[in-house]
Design a protein around this motif. Structure first.
Motif, mmCIF file in Angstrom:
data_model
loop_
_atom_site.group_PDB
_atom_site.id
_atom_site.type_symbol
_atom_site.label_atom_id
_atom_site.label_comp_id
_atom_site.label_asym_id
_atom_site.label_seq_id
_atom_site.Cartn_x
_atom_site.Cartn_y
_atom_site.Cartn_z
ATOM 1 N N ASN A 8 10.942 11.094 -59.405
ATOM 2 C CA ASN A 8 11.657 11.732 -58.641
ATOM 3 C C ASN A 8 11.199 11.954 -57.249
ATOM 4 O OD1 ASN A 8 14.041 13.767 -58.164
ATOM 5 N ND2 ASN A 8 13.070 15.045 -59.094
ATOM 6 N N ALA A 9 9.976 12.155 -56.916
ATOM 7 C CA ALA A 9 9.575 12.221 -55.614
ATOM 8 C C ALA A 9 9.706 10.856 -54.982
ATOM 9 C CB ALA A 9 8.071 12.634 -55.964
ATOM 10 N N GLN A 10 9.426 9.838 -55.686
ATOM 11 C CA GLN A 10 9.493 8.422 -54.963
ATOM 12 C C GLN A 10 10.679 8.444 -54.576
ATOM 13 O OE1 GLN A 10 7.928 5.848 -57.814
ATOM 14 N NE2 GLN A 10 5.804 6.363 -57.289
ATOM 15 N N ASN A 11 11.931 8.398 -55.481
ATOM 16 C CA ASN A 11 13.237 8.553 -54.965
ATOM 17 C C ASN A 11 13.751 9.297 -53.703
ATOM 18 O OD1 ASN A 11 13.896 6.637 -56.993
ATOM 19 N ND2 ASN A 11 14.576 8.289 -58.659
ATOM 20 N N GLU A 12 13.146 10.471 -53.921
ATOM 21 C CA GLU A 12 13.420 11.478 -52.667
ATOM 22 C C GLU A 12 12.802 10.965 -51.478
ATOM 23 O OE1 GLU A 12 13.044 16.338 -51.566
ATOM 24 O OE2 GLU A 12 11.454 15.269 -53.004
ATOM 25 N N ALA A 13 11.712 10.370 -51.499
ATOM 26 C CA ALA A 13 10.991 9.835 -50.226
ATOM 27 C C ALA A 13 11.734 8.621 -49.932
ATOM 28 C CB ALA A 13 9.538 9.460 -50.668
ATOM 29 N N ASN A 14 12.363 7.968 -50.655
ATOM 30 C CA ASN A 14 12.962 6.746 -50.356
ATOM 31 C C ASN A 14 14.389 7.027 -49.708
ATOM 32 O OD1 ASN A 14 13.383 3.794 -50.329
ATOM 33 N ND2 ASN A 14 14.528 4.101 -52.195
ATOM 34 N N ILE A 15 15.164 8.126 -50.014
ATOM 35 C CA ILE A 15 16.362 8.414 -49.581
ATOM 36 C C ILE A 15 16.044 9.014 -48.144
ATOM 37 C CG2 ILE A 15 18.098 10.244 -49.713
ATOM 38 C CD1 ILE A 15 18.031 9.614 -52.869
ATOM 39 N N ILE A 16 14.937 9.798 -48.060
ATOM 40 C CA ILE A 16 14.503 10.689 -46.691
ATOM 41 C C ILE A 16 14.194 9.392 -45.732
ATOM 42 C CG2 ILE A 16 13.213 12.201 -45.797
ATOM 43 C CD1 ILE A 16 13.290 13.881 -48.114
ATOM 44 N N ARG A 17 13.647 8.285 -46.386
ATOM 45 C CA ARG A 17 13.330 7.503 -45.273
ATOM 46 C C ARG A 17 14.466 6.459 -44.944
ATOM 47 N NH1 ARG A 17 9.199 6.089 -48.150
ATOM 48 N NH2 ARG A 17 10.233 4.491 -49.613
ATOM 49 N N ASN A 18 15.185 6.466 -45.683
ATOM 50 C CA ASN A 18 16.419 5.280 -45.440
ATOM 51 C C ASN A 18 17.715 5.910 -45.150
ATOM 52 O OD1 ASN A 18 14.848 2.694 -45.877
ATOM 53 N ND2 ASN A 18 15.048 3.298 -47.796
ATOM 54 N N CYS A 19 18.048 7.259 -45.023
ATOM 55 C CA CYS A 19 19.084 7.864 -44.997
ATOM 56 C C CYS A 19 19.228 9.101 -43.710
ATOM 57 C CB CYS A 19 19.758 8.430 -46.251
ATOM 58 S SG CYS A 19 21.592 9.297 -46.048
ATOM 59 N N GLY A 20 19.860 8.891 -42.797
ATOM 60 C CA GLY A 20 19.630 10.049 -41.719
ATOM 61 C C GLY A 20 20.167 11.455 -42.106
ATOM 62 N N MET A 21 21.273 11.329 -42.984
ATOM 63 C CA MET A 21 21.704 12.439 -43.533
ATOM 64 C C MET A 21 20.758 13.250 -44.319
ATOM 65 S SD MET A 21 24.341 14.940 -43.576
ATOM 66 C CE MET A 21 25.825 13.908 -43.014
ATOM 67 N N ALA A 22 20.149 12.589 -45.186
ATOM 68 C CA ALA A 22 18.909 13.183 -45.969
ATOM 69 C C ALA A 22 17.869 13.593 -45.212
ATOM 70 C CB ALA A 22 18.626 12.142 -47.244
ATOM 71 N N TYR A 23 17.655 12.814 -44.336
ATOM 72 C CA TYR A 23 16.334 13.335 -43.459
ATOM 73 C C TYR A 23 16.617 14.404 -42.943
ATOM 74 C CZ TYR A 23 12.693 13.478 -40.020
ATOM 75 O OH TYR A 23 11.747 14.014 -39.148
ATOM 76 N N THR A 24 17.968 14.700 -42.116
ATOM 77 C CA THR A 24 18.367 15.790 -41.660
ATOM 78 C C THR A 24 18.356 17.030 -42.506
ATOM 79 O OG1 THR A 24 19.821 14.522 -39.894
ATOM 80 C CG2 THR A 24 20.250 16.865 -40.160
ATOM 81 N N LEU A 25 18.875 16.987 -43.678
ATOM 82 C CA LEU A 25 18.889 18.119 -44.406
ATOM 83 C C LEU A 25 17.458 18.384 -44.878
ATOM 84 C CD1 LEU A 25 22.078 17.203 -46.725
ATOM 85 C CD2 LEU A 25 21.995 19.078 -44.645
#
Length: 122
Positions: A8-25
């Protein structure tokens, strides 16, 4: 705290690293950060003014959220060498740049709430 090695933590980090919207949120998401940012759009505020302007926020939560926003580079803490110490907060240029996004989100939420309210009345 979640284990950093968990899927779960790895998936979250991957999404945040690759998606501007996820990083913003991840930076401005949550119950209080948008409200704090919106309040500071009006200009520099003392801690006590900011706390009074946000209904329902605890002192502990305000301090934590301000620290996170400061760490993200959106808020600047100004300490005056006085007795008693005076602390003020203001938006950095990056924080000011959130205004159009926050305004759009607010407008969208107000329209959706209004629309849902009309549907509930029927």
């Amino acid at each position: 705290m979640r284990k950093q090695e968990s899927t779960n933590a790895q998936n979250e980090a991957n999404i945040i690293r690759n998606c501007g919207m996820a990083y913003t949120l991840s930076v401005i998401g949550g119950r209080w950060k948008p409200t704090i940012l919106f309040g500071l759009l009006n200009g520099r505020m003392r801690y006590s003014e900011l706390r009074r302007s946000i209904d329902g926020i605890s002192e502990r939560m305000l301090v934590a959220q301000l620290r996170e926003l400061e760490e993200a580079g959106l808020v600047q803490r100004i300490i005056y060498p006085e007795v008693p110490p005076r602390v003020e907060y203001e938006l950095t240029p990056a924080g000011v740049s959130t205004e159009p996004m926050l305004q759009c989100m607010s407008d969208w939420g107000n329209r959706l709430r209004e629309k849902k309210g009309k549907l509930a009345v029927r």
